[in-house]
Design an enzyme around this catalytic site. Structure first.
Site, PDB file in Angstrom:
ATOM      1  N   THR A 125       0.817  -1.210   0.000  1.00  0.00           N
ATOM      2  CA  THR A 125       0.000   0.000   0.000  1.00  0.00           C
ATOM      3  C   THR A 125       0.858   1.272   0.000  1.00  0.00           C
ATOM      4  OG1 THR A 125      -1.431   1.299   1.472  1.00  0.00           O
ATOM      5  CG2 THR A 125      -0.124  -0.384   2.507  1.00  0.00           C
ATOM      6  N   ASP A 126       0.283   2.362  -0.522  1.00  0.00           N
ATOM      7  CA  ASP A 126       0.968   3.661  -0.479  1.00  0.00           C
ATOM      8  C   ASP A 126       1.119   4.183   0.949  1.00  0.00           C
ATOM      9  OD1 ASP A 126      -1.708   4.330   0.030  1.00  0.00           O
ATOM     10  OD2 ASP A 126      -1.860   5.835  -1.558  1.00  0.00           O
ATOM     11  N   GLU A 127       0.352   3.586   1.895  1.00  0.00           N
ATOM     12  CA  GLU A 127       0.383   4.102   3.265  1.00  0.00           C
ATOM     13  C   GLU A 127       1.741   3.890   3.930  1.00  0.00           C
ATOM     14  OE1 GLU A 127      -3.081   3.527   5.665  1.00  0.00           O
ATOM     15  OE2 GLU A 127      -4.367   3.253   3.917  1.00  0.00           O
ATOM     16  N   TYR A 149      -1.478  -0.350  11.082  1.00  0.00           N
ATOM     17  CA  TYR A 149      -1.686  -1.052   9.803  1.00  0.00           C
ATOM     18  C   TYR A 149      -0.529  -0.763   8.849  1.00  0.00           C
ATOM     19  CZ  TYR A 149      -3.256  -1.571   4.959  1.00  0.00           C
ATOM     20  OH  TYR A 149      -3.310  -1.882   3.612  1.00  0.00           O
ATOM     21  N   LYS A 153       2.408  -3.269   7.297  1.00  0.00           N
ATOM     22  CA  LYS A 153       2.614  -3.475   5.851  1.00  0.00           C
ATOM     23  C   LYS A 153       4.054  -3.114   5.481  1.00  0.00           C
ATOM     24  CE  LYS A 153       0.060  -4.631   3.119  1.00  0.00           C
ATOM     25  NZ  LYS A 153      -0.390  -5.984   2.642  1.00  0.00           N
TER      26      LYS A 153
HETATM   27  P1  NAD Z   1      -9.846  -7.276   2.664  1.00  0.00           P
HETATM   28  O1  NAD Z   1      -9.824  -6.972   4.128  1.00  0.00           O
HETATM   29  O2  NAD Z   1     -11.080  -7.021   1.879  1.00  0.00           O
HETATM   30  O3  NAD Z   1      -9.452  -8.803   2.422  1.00  0.00           O
HETATM   31  C1  NAD Z   1      -8.421  -9.417   3.130  1.00  0.00           C
HETATM   32  C2  NAD Z   1      -8.618 -10.934   3.029  1.00  0.00           C
HETATM   33  O4  NAD Z   1      -7.528 -11.553   3.741  1.00  0.00           O
HETATM   34  C3  NAD Z   1      -9.920 -11.427   3.674  1.00  0.00           C
HETATM   35  O5  NAD Z   1     -10.592 -12.295   2.791  1.00  0.00           O
HETATM   36  C4  NAD Z   1      -9.450 -12.167   4.930  1.00  0.00           C
HETATM   37  O6  NAD Z   1     -10.291 -13.260   5.263  1.00  0.00           O
HETATM   38  C5  NAD Z   1      -8.063 -12.621   4.514  1.00  0.00           C
HETATM   39  N1  NAD Z   1      -7.194 -12.853   5.676  1.00  0.00           N
HETATM   40  C6  NAD Z   1      -6.989 -12.027   6.739  1.00  0.00           C
HETATM   41  N2  NAD Z   1      -6.158 -12.604   7.605  1.00  0.00           N
HETATM   42  C7  NAD Z   1      -5.806 -13.808   7.078  1.00  0.00           C
HETATM   43  C8  NAD Z   1      -4.971 -14.867   7.510  1.00  0.00           C
HETATM   44  N3  NAD Z   1      -4.307 -14.797   8.670  1.00  0.00           N
HETATM   45  N4  NAD Z   1      -4.825 -15.945   6.716  1.00  0.00           N
HETATM   46  C9  NAD Z   1      -5.495 -16.033   5.530  1.00  0.00           C
HETATM   47  N5  NAD Z   1      -6.312 -15.070   5.083  1.00  0.00           N
HETATM   48  C10 NAD Z   1      -6.472 -13.968   5.851  1.00  0.00           C
HETATM   49  O7  NAD Z   1      -8.597  -6.470   2.091  1.00  0.00           O
HETATM   50  P2  NAD Z   1      -8.396  -5.809   0.656  1.00  0.00           P
HETATM   51  O8  NAD Z   1      -8.902  -4.419   0.695  1.00  0.00           O
HETATM   52  O9  NAD Z   1      -8.891  -6.742  -0.391  1.00  0.00           O
HETATM   53  O10 NAD Z   1      -6.807  -5.723   0.607  1.00  0.00           O
HETATM   54  C11 NAD Z   1      -6.036  -6.792   0.026  1.00  0.00           C
HETATM   55  C12 NAD Z   1      -4.559  -6.409   0.079  1.00  0.00           C
HETATM   56  O11 NAD Z   1      -4.355  -5.196  -0.666  1.00  0.00           O
HETATM   57  C13 NAD Z   1      -4.023  -6.138   1.481  1.00  0.00           C
HETATM   58  O12 NAD Z   1      -2.734  -6.686   1.560  1.00  0.00           O
HETATM   59  C14 NAD Z   1      -3.973  -4.622   1.584  1.00  0.00           C
HETATM   60  O13 NAD Z   1      -2.949  -4.200   2.467  1.00  0.00           O
HETATM   61  C15 NAD Z   1      -3.662  -4.250   0.137  1.00  0.00           C
HETATM   62  N6  NAD Z   1      -4.124  -2.901  -0.288  1.00  0.00           N
HETATM   63  C16 NAD Z   1      -5.434  -2.543  -0.080  1.00  0.00           C
HETATM   64  C17 NAD Z   1      -5.874  -1.290  -0.539  1.00  0.00           C
HETATM   65  C18 NAD Z   1      -7.322  -0.866  -0.374  1.00  0.00           C
HETATM   66  O14 NAD Z   1      -7.652   0.281  -0.717  1.00  0.00           O
HETATM   67  N7  NAD Z   1      -8.227  -1.717   0.088  1.00  0.00           N
HETATM   68  C19 NAD Z   1      -4.970  -0.399  -1.146  1.00  0.00           C
HETATM   69  C20 NAD Z   1      -3.654  -0.813  -1.332  1.00  0.00           C
HETATM   70  C21 NAD Z   1      -3.243  -2.078  -0.899  1.00  0.00           C
END
Ligand code: NAD
Length: 325
Positions: A125-127, A149, A153
């Site tokens: 993430t950009d964060e 968070y 990351k």
């Molecule tokens: P989300 O919370 O919707 O989904 C996360 C998934 O991971 C869920 O299905 C959860 O059940 C699973 N999970 C959590 N802990 C787990 C574990 N211990 N073992 C197995 N599975 C597990 O998140 P998202 O928004 O889809 O984000 C996905 C990735 O993208 C993350 O790594 C996040 O840091 C990154 N990201 C998200 C955004 C955003 O805007 N949402 C932006 C940049 C990067």
């Protein structure tokens, strides 16, 4: 080619798997996709088409060495999305964030190394760059995360890159801005506001509402991740941006307009602790090296997203009940 995708019963990972299975097999011919997901409160099997013969779903924890080892033995490549992902929850309690995001990533990397997995894409993430008042962060900028968070990351990014530098593993890291789109869990700002407005409620705006975020449609993020997997280079970081920087106030105005509502529905609430003022990343590297470009305009994407939530109450109402349980 057998691809292991972690966290794909959540928002972005499931969009990535749906994209892979909807498109004809690429040059590296993905024969099978295995999803590993613990199905925490944030994951739901409604996000995946389990009837697709190329898809296998395994419910399990990325911190579980035995499960991870078994799956890694059959995987050629890995795309790692699984994480605890909600900043507010990390402020309330950081332990699961450090455990899942850092130890979980290290558990996956260790097993990938042991089983000779050929490529590992770590989605971040950009964060991790922290708040940026002016200009935009490039991949070489120092990390300065502020929330638990973002810190977890950042730690996982460094662990991932250490497996490239130490063992020569083909690890690639993506850092993306804020995503929006269908099937985002209704605690995140865009679906939270849409679902509250559709239900006739009010929407909570943090502080002065002038915090700035860059927005990208989830399908454009997934295309970016796939470009990095297919065409990126080992040991490299790629920023993925949407190019739509909006203050939370402006985002709120757009959401109100898309739902046919006005500012009377906004409730001002005290600011989030340590709230970063602005995130901004430069993605010239992904654009020049990989040909990455977002395809969806924010206007179109937001209208489509509001429509999706309007017509898919059966998806989000049970998840909303999980939040209030
Ligand atoms: P989300 O919370 O919707 O989904 C996360 C998934 O991971 C869920 O299905 C959860 O059940 C699973 N999970 C959590 N802990 C787990 C574990 N211990 N073992 C197995 N599975 C597990 O998140 P998202 O928004 O889809 O984000 C996905 C990735 O993208 C993350 O790594 C996040 O840091 C990154 N990201 C998200 C955004 C955003 O805007 N949402 C932006 C940049 C990067």
């Amino acid at each position: 080619m057998n691809l292991l995708v972690t966290g794909a019963a959540g928002f972005i990972g499931s969009a990535y798997v749906r994209m892979l299975l909807a498109e004809p097999a690429g040059p590296d011919r993905i024969a099978r996709v295995t999803v590993l997901d613990k199905l925490t409160y944030a994951g739901t099997l409604d996000n995946l088409d389990l009837t697709d013969p190329r898809l296998t779903f395994v419910q399990g924890d990325i911190c579980d060495t035995a499960v991870v080892g078994t799956l890694m033995a059959g995987a050629d490549q890995v795309v790692h999305f699984a994480a605890e992902s909600h900043v507010d929850r990390s402020i309330a309690s950081a332990d699961t964030f450090v455990h899942t995001n850092v130890t979980g990533t290290q558990t996956l990397l260790d097993a990938a190394l042991r089983h000779g997995v050929e490529r590992f894409v770590h989605v971040s993430t950009d964060e991790v760059y922290g708040s940026t008042e002016v200009g935009s962060n490039t991949e070489d900028d120092p990390l300065s995360p502020n929330s638990p968070y973002a810190a977890s990351k950042a730690a996982s990014d460094l662990v991932a890159l250490s497996y490239h530098r130490t063992y020569g593993m083909d690890v690639r890291v993506t850092r993306c801005c804020n995503n929006y789109g269908p099937r985002q869990f209704p605690e995140k700002v865009v679906p939270l506001f849409i679902t509250r407005l559709l239900d006739g409620g009010d929407v909570p705006l943090y502080g002065d509402g002038l915090h700035v975020r860059d927005w990208l449609h989830v399908e454009d993020h997934c295309r970016g991740v796939e470009l990095v997997r297919g065409l990126g280079r080992a040991g490299e970081i790629y920023n993925i941006s949407g190019g739509t920087e909006l203050s939370n106030r402006t985002l709120t105005e757009r959401l109100l307009a898309a739902c046919g509502e006005d500012w009377g529905r906004v409730r001002h609430v005290p600011d989030r602790k340590g709230h970063d003022r602005r995130y901004s990343i430069c993605d010239d590297k992904a654009r020049t090296e990989l040909g990455y470009r977002p395809r969806r305009s924010f206007e179109t994407g937001l209208t489509e997203t509001v429509d999706w939530y309007r017509h898919n109450r059966s998806w989000w109402e049970p998840l909303q009940r999980r939040l209030s349980a």
